[in-house]
Design a protein around this motif. Structure first.
Motif, PDB file in Angstrom:
ATOM      1  N   GLU A 154      42.178 -19.434 -64.342  1.00 13.95           N
ATOM      2  CA  GLU A 154      43.276 -20.002 -65.136  1.00 13.95           C
ATOM      3  C   GLU A 154      43.974 -21.060 -64.308  1.00 13.95           C
ATOM      4  O   GLU A 154      43.482 -21.445 -63.245  1.00 13.95           O
ATOM      5  CB  GLU A 154      44.233 -18.919 -65.625  1.00 13.95           C
TER       6      GLU A 154
ATOM      7  N   ASP B 217      46.638 -20.707 -70.290  1.00 16.48           N
ATOM      8  CA  ASP B 217      46.926 -21.785 -69.337  1.00 16.48           C
ATOM      9  C   ASP B 217      46.070 -23.000 -69.670  1.00 16.48           C
ATOM     10  O   ASP B 217      44.847 -22.872 -69.838  1.00 16.48           O
ATOM     11  CB  ASP B 217      46.586 -21.353 -67.906  1.00 16.48           C
TER      12      ASP B 217
ATOM     13  N   GLU C  93      54.596 -22.861 -72.202  1.00 21.63           N
ATOM     14  CA  GLU C  93      54.232 -23.042 -70.797  1.00 21.63           C
ATOM     15  C   GLU C  93      53.328 -24.247 -70.561  1.00 21.63           C
ATOM     16  O   GLU C  93      52.578 -24.663 -71.441  1.00 21.63           O
ATOM     17  CB  GLU C  93      53.522 -21.780 -70.278  1.00 21.63           C
ATOM     18  N   ARG C  94      53.401 -24.734 -69.333  1.00 21.58           N
ATOM     19  CA  ARG C  94      52.486 -25.760 -68.818  1.00 21.58           C
ATOM     20  C   ARG C  94      52.398 -27.017 -69.696  1.00 21.58           C
ATOM     21  O   ARG C  94      51.299 -27.496 -69.998  1.00 21.58           O
ATOM     22  CB  ARG C  94      51.096 -25.146 -68.593  1.00 21.58           C
TER      23      ARG C  94
ATOM     24  N   TRP D 216      56.174 -19.224 -58.228  1.00 17.71           N
ATOM     25  CA  TRP D 216      56.957 -18.576 -59.282  1.00 17.71           C
ATOM     26  C   TRP D 216      57.975 -17.600 -58.689  1.00 17.71           C
ATOM     27  O   TRP D 216      57.703 -16.948 -57.677  1.00 17.71           O
ATOM     28  CB  TRP D 216      56.050 -17.805 -60.245  1.00 17.71           C
TER      29      TRP D 216
ATOM     30  N   GLN E 181      50.627 -21.301 -57.270  1.00 20.05           N
ATOM     31  CA  GLN E 181      49.533 -21.376 -58.252  1.00 20.05           C
ATOM     32  C   GLN E 181      49.420 -22.807 -58.766  1.00 20.05           C
ATOM     33  O   GLN E 181      50.436 -23.461 -59.041  1.00 20.05           O
ATOM     34  CB  GLN E 181      49.829 -20.422 -59.414  1.00 20.05           C
TER      35      GLN E 181
ATOM     36  N   TYR F 186      51.877 -12.039 -74.963  1.00 17.92           N
ATOM     37  CA  TYR F 186      50.895 -13.114 -74.779  1.00 17.92           C
ATOM     38  C   TYR F 186      49.725 -12.967 -75.760  1.00 17.92           C
ATOM     39  O   TYR F 186      48.613 -13.405 -75.490  1.00 17.92           O
ATOM     40  CB  TYR F 186      50.410 -13.138 -73.318  1.00 17.92           C
TER      41      TYR F 186
ATOM     42  N   GLY G 168      48.732 -12.997 -62.984  1.00 19.22           N
ATOM     43  CA  GLY G 168      50.059 -13.242 -63.553  1.00 19.22           C
ATOM     44  C   GLY G 168      50.895 -14.134 -62.651  1.00 19.22           C
ATOM     45  O   GLY G 168      50.418 -15.138 -62.136  1.00 19.22           O
ATOM     46  N   TRP G 169      52.165 -13.735 -62.433  1.00 19.86           N
ATOM     47  CA  TRP G 169      53.062 -14.552 -61.594  1.00 19.86           C
ATOM     48  C   TRP G 169      52.731 -14.398 -60.110  1.00 19.86           C
ATOM     49  O   TRP G 169      53.213 -15.180 -59.284  1.00 19.86           O
ATOM     50  CB  TRP G 169      54.520 -14.149 -61.805  1.00 19.86           C
TER      51      TRP G 169
HETATM   52  C1  GAL Z   1      50.169 -16.732 -65.112  1.00 16.22           C
HETATM   53  C2  GAL Z   1      50.078 -18.099 -65.743  1.00 16.22           C
HETATM   54  C3  GAL Z   1      51.493 -18.583 -65.997  1.00 16.22           C
HETATM   55  C4  GAL Z   1      52.170 -17.550 -66.869  1.00 16.22           C
HETATM   56  C5  GAL Z   1      52.129 -16.176 -66.217  1.00 16.22           C
HETATM   57  C6  GAL Z   1      52.722 -15.089 -67.080  1.00 16.22           C
HETATM   58  O1  GAL Z   1      48.919 -16.203 -64.894  1.00 16.22           O
HETATM   59  O2  GAL Z   1      49.404 -18.987 -64.923  1.00 16.22           O
HETATM   60  O3  GAL Z   1      51.468 -19.852 -66.576  1.00 16.22           O
HETATM   61  O4  GAL Z   1      51.512 -17.499 -68.096  1.00 16.22           O
HETATM   62  O5  GAL Z   1      50.797 -15.825 -65.948  1.00 16.22           O
HETATM   63  O6  GAL Z   1      52.540 -13.837 -66.512  1.00 16.22           O
END
Ligand code: GAL
Length: 372
Positions: free
Chosen positions: A242, A193, A110-111, A326, A305, A136, A262-263
Motif C-alpha cells: 500500500e 491507499d 485520505e491521500r 503518523w 510511510q 474502512y 496501518g498507522w
Molecule cells: C494505513 C494507510 C493510511 C491509513 C491508515 C489507517 O495503512 O496507509 O493511509 O489508511 O492505514 O489505519
C-alpha cells in the motif's frame, strides 16, 4: 505620509507577500514544520503539484486526538516557490454537513492527489474515500474538480473502479488465488491507499491498493482525468503493498510502497518498470540509514510511510520522497519526512538525513554513493 506610518505600511505589504516567520532554507524531517502563520503544516498523506512555477501541497487536514484521523475539515492546500517555506492557501475541498453525502463530515478522506489537465485546463483531485460510519469497508476512490489550483474543488462522485471489467493482465488472475478480484468483479474493485501519476505523454494513471490491500491495481484514466478507462493491470498479486508513490527517471518508472500495518511503520519496498502498466520488478527496500530521533532504520522506514515522490522542478533527476510519520493518537501532530531520492545501480535509494537542502542534488557524489 509620516515616516512611521510609511514604514508600518511597508512592513504590512512585506508580510502579505512574504512569510513573517523566519524564512527556512533547510528540510528537517520529522520536526514541526511551520507554515507562514507559524502553524504546523496540516497536509498529511499529501501530494505536490507544480504549476506555473509554483508548488502546491495538498493533504489531509487532520484535527486533534484520535478522531482527528477522520475528515472533519477537508483537503488543505499550501503554496511554495522554494519547497521549504509554505503559505497556507486554506481548504481546497471542504467536507459537507449533509447527512448521507459521500464526503459528509466524519468520513475518511485520505491521500488526496491533484493533477492538471492541459486539454481541459481543469485541476483534478482524486482521493481515498471511506463513507462515514463504515470504518474502512467502503474502499472507494473519489474525484473532485476545480478551475483554480487552490480550489474550491467541486466534488463529483466516488466509485469502486472497473465493475464488470477484467484487468488486461488477468489471464492467470482468474485462478483460485484471486478470489477478491472475482468477488468484486460485478460491483467494482476495492480502492484504498492511492496515488496519481501523469506521464510525459499526458496520460494519467491511478495506482491503488485493491483486493483487500493484497494487490495493487494500476489504471489508465480517461483523457479528461475524471474517470477510469477499462485498462488496468494487477501488480504484485498477493504482495500486500500500500502507500504507493511513483516517479519517472531516465525512461524507467520507480515505485515505493509499504507493507500493511496501518498507522504503524513497516519496511518499505521499491520496484522498477519500463512502462507504468508494468511488468514491475521488485527492487527491495529503498531505505538506508537510521533516524536518530527514534532509532528506526529501513526495517521501519525511519518510523514513516510513503506518500508521494515529488519531482524538483528544473533539476533533472532530482526527486523528493515524501513520507508521513503518523501520530494516530493525536492526528494533527503527524510529521513529514521528506528525503532526497538517489538512483544507485539501477535502484531507487532513500537515505536518512537529519538536515538537508536542495543543494544535495548538485553534488555528483549523491547519485553515485553506494547504498550501505
Ligand atoms: C494505513 C494507510 C493510511 C491509513 C491508515 C489507517 O495503512 O496507509 O493511509 O489508511 O492505514 O489505519
Amino acid at each position: 505620509m509620516n515616516r512611521p506610518l510609511a514604514s508600518f505600511i511597508a512592513l504590512l505589504s512585506f508580510c502579505t507577500l512574504m512569510p513573517c516567520t523566519q524564512a527556512e532554507n533547510v528540510f528537517r524531517p520529522g520536526e514541526i514544520w511551520p507554515d507562514n502563520h507559524g502553524v504546523h503544516i496540516n497536509a498529511h498523506g499529501g501530494g505536490v503539484l507544480h504549476h506555473d512555477g509554483v508548488y502546491y501541497w495538498f493533504g489531509e487536514h487532520k484535527t486533534e486526538g484520535r478522531g482527528g484521523n477522520q475528515a472533519n475539515v477537508g483537503v488543505h492546500v499550501y503554496r511554495s516557490t522554494d519547497l521549504y517555506n509554505w503559505k497556507d492557501e486554506g481548504i481546497a475541498l471542504k467536507v459537507v454537513d449533509e447527512p448521507g453525502h459521500d464526503i459528509e463530515r466524519g468520513c475518511v478522506l485520505e491521500r488526496p492527489k491533484v493533477i492538471y489537465n492541459e486539454k481541459t485546463k481543469k485541476f483534478v483531485m482524486w482521493f481515498h474515500l471511506e463513507l462515514k460510519g463504515q470504518g474502512y469497508a467502503a474502499a472507494r476512490t473519489a474525484v473532485a474538480v476545480a478551475d483554480h489550483v487552490t480550489g474550491p474543488y467541486t466534488y463529483l462522485r466516488s466509485l469502486r473502479p472497473h465493475a464488470g471489467v477484467w484487468p488486461t493482465n488477468a489471464v492467470e488472475g482468474r485462478g483460485p488465488q484471486n478470489g477478491y478480484l472475482r468477488r468484486d468483479f460485478a460491483g467494482g474493485q476495492m480502492s484504498r491507499d492511492m496515488t496519481l501519476f501523469v506521464d510525459d505523454d499526458g496520460k494519467a494513471y491511478h495506482i491503488t491498493a485493491s483486493e483487500e490491500n493484497r494487490t495493487l491495481h494500476i489504471s489508465l484514466l480517461t483523457d479528461d482525468y475524471l474517470d477510469f478507462t477499462d485498462q488496468y493491470v494487477r501488480v504484485f498479486p498477493g504482495g500486500a503493498n500500500e502507500a504507493p508513490a511513483i516517479c519517472k527517471h531516465n525512461d524507467k518508472y520507480y515505485m515505493i510502497t509499504s507493507g500493511l500495518t496501518g498507522w504503524a511503520p513497516n519496511a518499505a519496498r521499491s520496484a522498477v518498470a519500463d512502462s507504468v502498466m508494468g511488468p514491475w520488478k521488485p527492487l527491495g527496500n529503498p531505505a538506508v540509514g537510521v533516524n536518530p530521533a527514534n532509532g528506526l532504520g529501513p526495517e521501519k522506514t525511519f518510523g514513516a510511510q510513503s506518500t508521494f515522490i515529488l519531482p524538483v522542478a528544473g533539476k533533472d533527476g532530482a526527486f523528493i520522497a515524501m513520507f508521513d510519520q503518523w501520530r494516530p493518537r493525536n492526528a494533527i501532530d503527524g510529521r513529514y519526512v521528506w528525503l532526497p531520492v538517489e538512483f544507485v545501480d539501477g535502484r531507487i535509494v532513500v537515505r536518512y538525513r537529519e538536515r538537508w537542502d536542495l543543494s544535495v542534488f548538485d553534488e555528483p557524489a549523491a547519485a553515485t554513493q553506494p547504498a550501505d
